[in-house]
Design a protein around this motif. Structure first.
Motif, PDB file in Angstrom:
ATOM      1  N   VAL A  19       0.853  -1.405  -0.430  1.00  0.00           N
ATOM      2  CA  VAL A  19       0.121   0.181   0.179  1.00  0.00           C
ATOM      3  C   VAL A  19       1.145   1.523   0.140  1.00  0.00           C
ATOM      4  N   ARG A  20       1.960   0.868   0.763  1.00  0.00           N
ATOM      5  CA  ARG A  20       3.095   2.624   1.183  1.00  0.00           C
ATOM      6  C   ARG A  20       3.672   2.678  -0.315  1.00  0.00           C
ATOM      7  N   ARG A  21       3.592   1.248  -1.362  1.00  0.00           N
ATOM      8  CA  ARG A  21       4.314   1.652  -2.309  1.00  0.00           C
ATOM      9  C   ARG A  21       3.946   2.169  -3.299  1.00  0.00           C
ATOM     10  N   ALA A  22       3.023   1.438  -3.789  1.00  0.00           N
ATOM     11  CA  ALA A  22       1.621   2.100  -4.270  1.00  0.00           C
ATOM     12  C   ALA A  22       1.356   3.256  -4.309  1.00  0.00           C
ATOM     13  N   ALA A  23       1.272   3.775  -2.843  1.00  0.00           N
ATOM     14  CA  ALA A  23       1.114   5.636  -3.273  1.00  0.00           C
ATOM     15  C   ALA A  23       2.045   5.873  -3.396  1.00  0.00           C
ATOM     16  N   SER A  24       3.025   5.663  -3.079  1.00  0.00           N
ATOM     17  CA  SER A  24       4.479   6.583  -3.413  1.00  0.00           C
ATOM     18  C   SER A  24       4.727   7.178  -4.887  1.00  0.00           C
ATOM     19  N   GLY A  26       1.972   6.686  -6.589  1.00  0.00           N
ATOM     20  CA  GLY A  26       0.870   7.437  -7.126  1.00  0.00           C
ATOM     21  C   GLY A  26      -0.438   6.695  -7.668  1.00  0.00           C
ATOM     22  N   LYS A  27      -0.641   5.452  -7.778  1.00  0.00           N
ATOM     23  CA  LYS A  27      -1.504   4.287  -8.051  1.00  0.00           C
ATOM     24  C   LYS A  27      -1.651   3.637  -6.730  1.00  0.00           C
ATOM     25  N   SER A  28      -3.248   2.990  -7.406  1.00  0.00           N
ATOM     26  CA  SER A  28      -4.115   1.997  -6.269  1.00  0.00           C
ATOM     27  C   SER A  28      -3.002   1.005  -6.126  1.00  0.00           C
ATOM     28  N   LEU A  29      -3.671   0.245  -4.999  1.00  0.00           N
ATOM     29  CA  LEU A  29      -3.600  -0.937  -4.644  1.00  0.00           C
ATOM     30  C   LEU A  29      -2.420  -2.166  -5.922  1.00  0.00           C
ATOM     31  N   GLN A  30      -4.082  -2.230  -6.886  1.00  0.00           N
ATOM     32  CA  GLN A  30      -4.188  -2.883  -7.674  1.00  0.00           C
ATOM     33  C   GLN A  30      -3.148  -2.693  -8.472  1.00  0.00           C
ATOM     34  N   GLU A  31      -3.360  -1.482  -9.100  1.00  0.00           N
ATOM     35  CA  GLU A  31      -2.909  -0.890 -10.274  1.00  0.00           C
ATOM     36  C   GLU A  31      -1.102  -1.270 -10.259  1.00  0.00           C
ATOM     37  N   TYR A  32      -0.539  -1.201  -8.834  1.00  0.00           N
ATOM     38  CA  TYR A  32       0.700  -1.309  -8.185  1.00  0.00           C
ATOM     39  C   TYR A  32       1.122  -3.200  -8.632  1.00  0.00           C
ATOM     40  N   VAL A  33       0.460  -3.651  -8.393  1.00  0.00           N
ATOM     41  CA  VAL A  33       0.433  -4.889  -7.494  1.00  0.00           C
ATOM     42  C   VAL A  33       0.499  -5.621  -9.068  1.00  0.00           C
ATOM     43  N   GLY A  35       0.953  -4.541 -11.211  1.00  0.00           N
ATOM     44  CA  GLY A  35       2.652  -4.037 -12.661  1.00  0.00           C
ATOM     45  C   GLY A  35       3.859  -4.625 -11.989  1.00  0.00           C
ATOM     46  N   LEU A  36       3.648  -5.100 -10.614  1.00  0.00           N
ATOM     47  CA  LEU A  36       4.910  -6.548 -10.121  1.00  0.00           C
ATOM     48  C   LEU A  36       4.452  -7.692 -11.257  1.00  0.00           C
ATOM     49  N   LEU A  37       3.050  -7.822 -10.503  1.00  0.00           N
ATOM     50  CA  LEU A  37       3.109  -9.432 -11.336  1.00  0.00           C
ATOM     51  C   LEU A  37       3.376  -9.645 -13.039  1.00  0.00           C
ATOM     52  N   GLN A  38       3.406  -8.369 -14.120  1.00  0.00           N
ATOM     53  CA  GLN A  38       4.069  -8.023 -15.368  1.00  0.00           C
ATOM     54  C   GLN A  38       4.917  -8.107 -15.415  1.00  0.00           C
ATOM     55  N   ALA A  39       5.532  -7.296 -14.941  1.00  0.00           N
ATOM     56  CA  ALA A  39       7.202  -7.656 -14.919  1.00  0.00           C
ATOM     57  C   ALA A  39       7.501  -9.118 -14.298  1.00  0.00           C
ATOM     58  N   SER A  40       6.820  -9.672 -13.778  1.00  0.00           N
ATOM     59  CA  SER A  40       7.500 -10.766 -12.895  1.00  0.00           C
ATOM     60  C   SER A  40       7.190 -11.855 -14.448  1.00  0.00           C
ATOM     61  N   ALA A  41       5.702 -11.699 -14.727  1.00  0.00           N
ATOM     62  CA  ALA A  41       5.128 -12.613 -16.175  1.00  0.00           C
ATOM     63  C   ALA A  41       6.803 -12.476 -16.989  1.00  0.00           C
ATOM     64  N   ASP A  42       6.424 -11.043 -17.321  1.00  0.00           N
ATOM     65  CA  ASP A  42       7.567 -10.790 -18.702  1.00  0.00           C
ATOM     66  C   ASP A  42       8.846 -11.490 -18.734  1.00  0.00           C
TER      67      ASP A  42
END
Length: 80
Positions: A19-24, A26-33, A35-42
């Protein structure tokens, strides 16, 4: 419609950090996570990198590369 993913039993400290990282950023928790999943899958796994190398070696059993070129190729595929 895109598939959904539900992750249960996320530890409170992990959730708070996300939550802290997403806020830092400027993203929602959903958007942030997402992004993490997409980076990992790529990023290919080591097994996928090795399979690609083995496939290439089967196509060219005696590559005319020196050790440095082989290492550079492995790194390039891994970091792609």
């Amino acid at each position: 419609m895109s598939p959904n993913l539900l992750v249960r039993s996320v530890p409170a400290d992990t959730h708070a950090a996300l939550v802290r990282r997403a806020a830092s950023e400027g993203k929602s928790l959903q958007e942030y996570v997402l992004g993490l999943l997409q980076a990992s899958a790529d990023k290919p796994t080591m097994a996928e990198v090795m399979a690609e190398i083995e496939s290439g070696l089967k196509a060219t059993p005696n590559p005319a590369l020196n050790t440095e070129e082989i290492v550079a190729t492995i790194r390039a595929v891994r970091d792609a």
